[in-house]
Motif scaffolding. Structure first.
Motif, mmCIF file in Angstrom:
data_model
loop_
_atom_site.group_PDB
_atom_site.id
_atom_site.type_symbol
_atom_site.label_atom_id
_atom_site.label_comp_id
_atom_site.label_asym_id
_atom_site.label_seq_id
_atom_site.Cartn_x
_atom_site.Cartn_y
_atom_site.Cartn_z
ATOM 1 N N GLY A 1 -27.132 -1.794 1.793
ATOM 2 C CA GLY A 1 -27.281 -0.427 2.283
ATOM 3 C C GLY A 1 -26.039 0.177 2.902
ATOM 4 O O GLY A 1 -26.077 1.280 3.456
ATOM 5 N N ILE A 2 -24.886 -0.494 2.781
ATOM 6 C CA ILE A 2 -23.675 0.021 3.445
ATOM 7 C C ILE A 2 -23.233 1.361 2.846
ATOM 8 O O ILE A 2 -22.662 2.205 3.535
ATOM 9 N N GLU A 3 -23.545 1.568 1.560
ATOM 10 C CA GLU A 3 -23.140 2.810 0.884
ATOM 11 C C GLU A 3 -23.605 4.041 1.660
ATOM 12 O O GLU A 3 -22.907 5.037 1.739
ATOM 13 N N ALA A 4 -24.808 3.954 2.229
ATOM 14 C CA ALA A 4 -25.415 5.102 2.893
ATOM 15 C C ALA A 4 -24.578 5.581 4.082
ATOM 16 O O ALA A 4 -24.633 6.751 4.461
ATOM 17 N N TYR A 5 -23.783 4.675 4.647
ATOM 18 C CA TYR A 5 -23.011 5.038 5.851
ATOM 19 C C TYR A 5 -21.572 5.413 5.536
ATOM 20 O O TYR A 5 -20.826 5.795 6.425
ATOM 21 N N GLU A 6 -21.169 5.277 4.254
ATOM 22 C CA GLU A 6 -19.802 5.653 3.882
ATOM 23 C C GLU A 6 -19.676 7.162 4.012
ATOM 24 O O GLU A 6 -20.566 7.900 3.628
ATOM 25 N N GLY A 7 -18.573 7.603 4.555
ATOM 26 C CA GLY A 7 -18.425 9.035 4.805
ATOM 27 C C GLY A 7 -19.003 9.417 6.153
ATOM 28 O O GLY A 7 -18.781 10.521 6.651
ATOM 29 N N GLY A 8 -19.756 8.510 6.765
ATOM 30 C CA GLY A 8 -20.270 8.733 8.116
ATOM 31 C C GLY A 8 -19.605 7.751 9.060
ATOM 32 O O GLY A 8 -18.458 7.947 9.459
ATOM 33 N N SER A 9 -20.308 6.643 9.348
ATOM 34 C CA SER A 9 -19.779 5.682 10.322
ATOM 35 C C SER A 9 -18.903 4.602 9.698
ATOM 36 O O SER A 9 -18.171 3.927 10.407
ATOM 37 N N VAL A 10 -19.003 4.399 8.387
ATOM 38 C CA VAL A 10 -18.232 3.327 7.757
ATOM 39 C C VAL A 10 -16.979 3.898 7.089
ATOM 40 O O VAL A 10 -17.059 4.803 6.258
ATOM 41 N N HIS A 11 -15.832 3.373 7.485
ATOM 42 C CA HIS A 11 -14.549 3.827 6.926
ATOM 43 C C HIS A 11 -13.796 2.624 6.394
ATOM 44 O O HIS A 11 -13.863 1.552 6.965
ATOM 45 N N TYR A 12 -13.036 2.834 5.312
ATOM 46 C CA TYR A 12 -12.246 1.742 4.748
ATOM 47 C C TYR A 12 -10.761 1.886 5.070
ATOM 48 O O TYR A 12 -9.941 1.092 4.640
ATOM 49 N N ALA A 13 -10.436 2.940 5.797
ATOM 50 C CA ALA A 13 -9.060 3.143 6.232
ATOM 51 C C ALA A 13 -9.110 4.003 7.487
ATOM 52 O O ALA A 13 -10.097 4.699 7.714
ATOM 53 N N VAL A 14 -8.055 3.920 8.279
ATOM 54 C CA VAL A 14 -7.997 4.755 9.478
ATOM 55 C C VAL A 14 -7.125 5.959 9.158
ATOM 56 O O VAL A 14 -5.935 5.799 8.885
ATOM 57 N N ARG A 15 -7.724 7.120 9.108
ATOM 58 C CA ARG A 15 -6.923 8.321 8.851
ATOM 59 C C ARG A 15 -6.439 8.880 10.196
ATOM 60 O O ARG A 15 -5.280 9.204 10.354
ATOM 61 N N LYS A 16 -7.371 9.027 11.125
ATOM 62 C CA LYS A 16 -7.002 9.518 12.472
ATOM 63 C C LYS A 16 -7.557 8.549 13.503
ATOM 64 O O LYS A 16 -8.759 8.314 13.557
ATOM 65 N N MET A 17 -6.689 8.009 14.326
ATOM 66 C CA MET A 17 -7.145 7.045 15.334
ATOM 67 C C MET A 17 -8.152 7.672 16.301
ATOM 68 O O MET A 17 -9.071 6.999 16.771
ATOM 69 N N GLU A 18 -7.971 8.971 16.567
ATOM 70 C CA GLU A 18 -8.842 9.675 17.520
ATOM 71 C C GLU A 18 -10.325 9.580 17.152
ATOM 72 O O GLU A 18 -11.199 9.631 18.011
ATOM 73 N N GLY B 1 -29.428 2.556 11.408
ATOM 74 C CA GLY B 1 -28.917 3.853 11.781
ATOM 75 C C GLY B 1 -29.762 4.953 11.182
ATOM 76 O O GLY B 1 -30.827 4.686 10.591
ATOM 77 N N GLU B 2 -29.266 6.184 11.345
ATOM 78 C CA GLU B 2 -29.997 7.315 10.789
ATOM 79 C C GLU B 2 -29.044 8.173 9.998
ATOM 80 O O GLU B 2 -27.942 8.475 10.476
ATOM 81 N N GLY B 3 -29.468 8.578 8.821
ATOM 82 C CA GLY B 3 -28.569 9.348 7.958
ATOM 83 C C GLY B 3 -27.359 8.489 7.666
ATOM 84 O O GLY B 3 -27.505 7.329 7.283
#
Lengths: 342, 106
Positions: free
Chosen positions: A133-150, A220-222
């Motif tokens: 189920g990790i796909e569901a969180y991609e674009g939300g809480s799961v990232h494969y790279a750090v674009r902005k540390m903030e 999680g949700e969404g």
């Protein structure tokens, strides 16, 4: 849309075949830009086996992937190619006969007469870890790279992996995140020993957590995570509050957008004419591991040959009215002038 | 020649023959055993030829080297009996080896 960069030839992929194609095209006065999804030049030679020896480059008994990349860069220096790294070509639109408008995922636009696909095994993309189920969180809480540390400030952050990317981001994001949990399948890290020591010190002083095991479930949700379950190698199950996750499981090769460019494909490879290495679309060529034809061998040396023959046809599109005389670098003073050796 | 048995994740077994000295990965690729990708061609650089060694054979195949362990970090669903099949050289002793192919490689 930004203004288009005009070039004779655009090469997709800056691996050894793409680099040597610059040389062969350069001898024929053809200008080249190259686009690569990696942040470095060299393709698989840089990403998969920079330190591993290659024994089958003609005339070079042994060279590493890194060494071959460096040598090719030296060889093509006189032709001054322009590299666009960290970018992936998304769309290819026909605008001439031949002529193409090519757009990258960063919004860069190229207009070229000839497109050369030297994309090897396809584009390198982050591997998705085996968590249901990790796909569901991609674009939300799961990232494969750090674009902005903030983005990770005050987050309950779980970092998964044991290499340099995982450890570097543990150390860099530690001051920002609310709490970092590092998860790795074994208590042995291939990251630089110094980073591992620093991480262990943070764990020892209670400033972060280290769990040895694998992530088995997410909650999680969404697309927003709230918790992750980690199963330890000793069988213990730990549920960790987590609203951001960075898995680092290396890269895998995927064909990617090449599939949408109107090219015929056979088992994810591009069939070509072996006299010219042109595809079914006039003006689009394919060289190196990504093409297929009877007897094809996925060898770097074959890719070099393919680049040389491709250049002979490509130059006819770039300079339709010019008569191209085949010349040798050993004897031609005009080629030697181009190479800056005469 | 040695026989190598590849069990896929549905439980079906494919038996192939390979000469000693080749790797288990090569045995799979030459015989088009599904589920072994071997993207890097056997350089121990990609973890897409991952297999689970049958418990009865683990002593004979031995443990992964540190370099192989590092690559296994990138494997899908890595278990204690995980190996990269490109790093298992076939010997007379391994005639009859049983390995299971994971559900997917990446």
């Amino acid at each position: 849309m930004s203004e288009a960069i005009k070039t004779d030839v655009l090469i997709v992929g800056a691996g050894p075949c793409g680099l040597f194609a610059v040389f062969e095209l350069g001898l024929l006065d053809v200008k080249v830009h190259l686009v690569d999804i990696l942040d470095k030049i060299g393709g698989q030679c840089a990403e998969l086996y920079p330190e591993k020896p290659i024994y089958d480059i003609p005339g070079i008994p042994m060279i590493t992937g890194h060494g071959l990349t460096e040598s090719l860069l030296e060889q093509i220096k006189p032709f001054n190619p322009t590299f666009h790294l960290n970018e992936m070509i998304e769309t290819v639109e026909k605008i001439g006969d031949p002529g193409f408008r090519v757009t990258t995922d960063a919004g860069k636009v190229f207009e070229c007469k000839v497109l050369v696909v030297a994309a090897g095994g396809g584009s390198f993309q982050p591997k998705r870890p085996p968590v249901p189920g990790i796909e569901a969180y991609e674009g939300g809480s799961v990232h494969y790279a750090v674009r902005k540390m903030e983005e990770f400030r005050d987050k309950d952050l779980m970092i998964v992996g044991g290499g340099d990317s995982a450890l570097d981001w543990v150390l860099n994001l530690h001051p920002l995140a609310k709490r970092i949990t590092l998860v790795h399948r074994r208590d042995d890290f291939r990251a630089a020993p110094h980073s591992v020591e620093q991480m262990r010190a943070l764990v020892a002083s209670g400033q972060m957590d280290l769990l040895i095991g694998q992530v088995t479930a997410l909650e999680g949700e969404g697309n927003v995570l709230s918790a992750a379950t980690v199963k330890g190698n000793d069988g213990t199950v730990t549920k960790v509050a987590c609203n951001a996750m960075l898995p680092f499981f290396g890269l895998t090769m995927k064909l990617g957008p090449v599939a949408n460019w109107g090219l015929h494909l056979e088992n994810n490879l591009i069939p070509v004419d072996t006299g010219t290495f042109e595809t079914n679309v006039p003006g689009i060529f394919a060289i190196g591991d990504i093409n297929t034809y009877p007897g094809k061998l996925k060898l770097i040396l074959s890719g070099f040959h393919e680049g040389a023959l491709m250049a002979q046809k490509a130059v006819k599109y770039v300079y339709p009215d010019k008569r191209v005389v085949f010349q040798y670098t050993t004897s031609s003073s005009s080629l030697q002038k181009k190479l800056g050796v005469n | 020649m040695a026989k190598i048995n590849f069990v896929d994740h549905s439980g079906e077994t494919r038996t192939v023959e390979v000469e000693e000295g080749a790797t288990v990965m090569e045995a799979a690729i030459r015989n088009a055993v599904p589920g072994i990708e071997a993207e890097c061609g056997g350089a121990c650089a990609c973890a897409t030829c991952h297999v689970y060694v049958d418990e009865a054979w683990r002593d004979k195949t031995g443990a992964p080297t540190p370099m192989e362990e590092d690559m296994l970090d990138f494997g899908f669903d890595v278990r204690p009996n995980s190996r990269l099949s490109c790093q298992i050289k076939v010997t007379e002793e391994l005639d009859g080896l049983v390995v299971t192919v994971p559900e997917r490689q990446a």
